[in-house]
Design an enzyme around this catalytic site. Structure first.
Site, mmCIF file in Angstrom:
data_model
loop_
_atom_site.group_PDB
_atom_site.id
_atom_site.type_symbol
_atom_site.label_atom_id
_atom_site.label_comp_id
_atom_site.label_asym_id
_atom_site.label_seq_id
_atom_site.Cartn_x
_atom_site.Cartn_y
_atom_site.Cartn_z
ATOM 1 N N ARG A 128 0.859 -1.198 0.000
ATOM 2 C CA ARG A 128 0.000 0.000 0.000
ATOM 3 C C ARG A 128 0.886 1.235 0.000
ATOM 4 N NH1 ARG A 128 -2.874 0.726 5.167
ATOM 5 N NH2 ARG A 128 -1.412 2.443 5.434
ATOM 6 N N ASN A 147 4.055 0.845 2.273
ATOM 7 C CA ASN A 147 3.964 -0.287 3.210
ATOM 8 C C ASN A 147 4.133 -1.596 2.456
ATOM 9 O OD1 ASN A 147 3.221 0.918 5.869
ATOM 10 N ND2 ASN A 147 1.601 1.793 4.605
ATOM 11 N N SER A 152 -3.005 -2.619 5.817
ATOM 12 C CA SER A 152 -4.360 -2.935 6.299
ATOM 13 C C SER A 152 -5.437 -2.099 5.614
ATOM 14 C CB SER A 152 -4.412 -2.744 7.809
ATOM 15 O OG SER A 152 -4.061 -1.434 8.128
ATOM 16 N N LYS A 309 11.739 2.950 6.198
ATOM 17 C CA LYS A 309 11.799 4.394 5.910
ATOM 18 C C LYS A 309 13.170 4.761 5.335
ATOM 19 C CE LYS A 309 7.839 5.017 8.294
ATOM 20 N NZ LYS A 309 7.159 3.723 8.251
#
Ligand SMILES: Nc1ncnc2c1ncn2[C@@H]1O[C@H](COP(=O)(O)OP(=O)(O)OP(=O)(O)O)[C@@H](O)[C@H]1O
Ligand SMILES: [Mg+2]
Length: 480
Positions: A128, A147, A152, A309
């Protein structure tokens, strides 16, 4: 910080009586279609309560939405290539590893399994990519993060357009439905799991979901199970914690991960992305065992490392992205990056520290963590950097320019909150889901499968829905 506004899709406030009435209907719609969560305070497996949601769909520019959708396969492939570039990952993560134990543990597993010989070359990514609109930049989207693990809300938000359509119809605005894009994230994400299952090619095999001790976001996980059970009734799905995997699985002589006497085809992690989910060595042992096995991992440990990150920041450095994406596509990807800086002990790291101390409000400080609630904002960026300036700890963080999204007015409906709620200022964050299946040399499947919008109070730094800060939403596309 003055931020401009987008108009809400209907003029607000709504008439009080109309509002109370439509909220009551909307809550029941939500409960009866699984737009729900378990209650953290009074946990019981016997009931769910509504997940926080935004009553009316929030405006989002159509061109930017389309841009994000079209970019997803490019980003999927980018992350796939990054995950398979050992030198790039090694080099990029080196400094963070020295000071971040969690990333170092993942990294050690990655190295160990590579040295032993990788038993399963296929990996499955259910990704995502998250965006905020940058208001000072004409509401163009900027990537918040990417992600690669436990992405989610694909399941629940697949129901949201239908809920928003119901609400708009109740308000007499059924005509507005045409501006709401369909969302097929759930079926798309599940097709990733079943396609990977088919590639595994063992008819007796099962699918394993790795779950937390307690799943508050149960609807979002169960819908995947229900969907797969409908489309592929022969596929059995098990839910196990890492500790249960430690106790109940074994590797056989073919390196198959065996649970209940059956080989595991696909391991789908909905847990395992933060340190608290590894309370002892057993969880790390379980992770290593899975990684050693022939099961197709979603994500593989290299996908998880590619989603840090630190990698996001490294890709923004001059020339780095272009190593993986060429030509016009690299220009399109660069356009969604905002300023990202390393905090290593070198000239550019020192410059970044000085810049953030001088103008802390312009930045966000991020450690190598997932799951929300870990970033540092505003004046605290300065405090944190002054504290860490001479400590190795700072290399575990990246510095990111703060994105300033436009505000929009709306109503947030929360479990247990008084009705009617006040009109509040909100900001929305768009997530686009992607599925990729492949090996280092061959990509079997790469697609964009749907979206989610989550919206938070304008003055909240973060908007995690499961953390109780954000609210589920769906986009109302604007031709601007
Ligand atoms: N550069 C930024 N500018 C403005 N807000 C930001 C920025 N980076 C992060 N945020 C806010 O903080 C939230 C969490 O940040 P981020 O997504 O990087 O962390 P995370 O722990 O990986 O979250 P998640 O659980 O969503 O994966 C974002 O959803 C967004 O609301
Ligand atoms: Mg994240």
């Amino acid at each position: 910080m003055s931020q401009a506004r987008l108009a809400s899709c209907l003029p607000l406030p709504l008439d009080q009586k109309v509002l109370v009435n439509v909220i009551e209907k909307a809550k029941d719609w939500a409960l009866m279609h699984g737009v729900g969560m378990r209650d953290r305070k009074n946990f019981t497996k016997d009931s769910i309560q509504i997940a926080p949601f935004v009553l009316l769909p929030s405006p989002f520019p159509r061109t930017e939405f389309t841009k994000a959708v079209e970019l997803q396969p490019v980003l999927n492939e980018l992350m796939h290539k990054v995950a398979h570039d050992d030198d790039f990952l090694e080099h990029t993560l080196q400094n963070a590893l020295q000071v971040d134990e969690f990333t170092a543990n993942l990294y050690d597993i990655w190295v160990k399994v590579r040295n032993e010989g990788i038993a399963q070359s296929v990996s499955l990514g259910l990704f995502r990519s998250d965006y905020l609109m940058q208001h000072p930049d004409g509401n163009r989207i900027k990537q918040v993060e990417f992600n690669t693990i436990a992405s989610s809300f694909g399941a629940i938000t697949s129901h949201l357009p239908a809920m928003s359509r119901y609400i708009l119809r109740q308000l007499g605005h059924g005509d507005m439905i045409k501006n709401m894009p369909e969302n097929r994230a759930l079926s798309g994400l599940c097709s990733g799991i079943t396609d990977a299952y088919d590639l595994f090619g063992v008819p007796t095999a099962i699918v394993l979901f790795v779950v937390e001790e307690v799943s508050y976001n149960i609807c979002d996980q169960r819908f995947h199970e229900f969907e797969i059970s409908e489309t592929r009734p022969e596929i059995q799905i098990y839910r196990k914690t890492l500790n249960e995997i430690y106790e109940e699985t074994e590797l056989n002589d073919k390196k198959q991960l065996v649970l209940d006497g059956r080989p595991v085809a696909v391991v789908y992690y909905r847990s395992g992305y933060e340190p608290a989910q590894y309370p002892s060595n057993r969880e790390w042992e379980a992770r290593l065992r899975v990684e050693r096995s022939t099961a197709i991992k979603c994500p593989s440990i290299s996908y998880q490392l590619a989603g840090t990150k630190k990698v996001q920041q490294a890709l923004a450095a001059p020339g780095a992205l272009e190593r993986f994406v060429r030509g016009a596509a690299s220009v399109r990807v660069r356009d969604i990056f905002t300023g990202l800086y390393a905090l290593d002990f070198d000239d550019s790291g020192e410059r970044a520290v000085d810049m953030a101390i001088a103008d802390a409000e312009r930045f966000v400080l991020k450690p190598q963590r997932e799951g929300g609630g870990n970033n540092v904002y505003g004046a605290e960026v300065r405090d944190a950097l002054l504290r860490m300036r001479h400590s190795r700890e700072r290399a575990a963080y990246i510095l990111m320019e703060r994105i300033l999204p436009p505000l929009v007015q709306g109503y947030v409906v929360r479990p247990g909150a008084p009705v009617p709620p006040p009109v509040v200022d909100l900001v929305s964050e768009l997530g686009i889901f992607g599925v990729i299946i492949g090996t280092k040399d061959k990509i079997y499947s790469n697609k964009q499968v749907g979206h989610m919008l989550r919206t938070k109070l304008a003055d909240a730094n973060e908007g995690g829905v499961a953390a109780g800060l954000g609210a589920l939403d769906s986009p109302y596309l604007l031709d601007m």
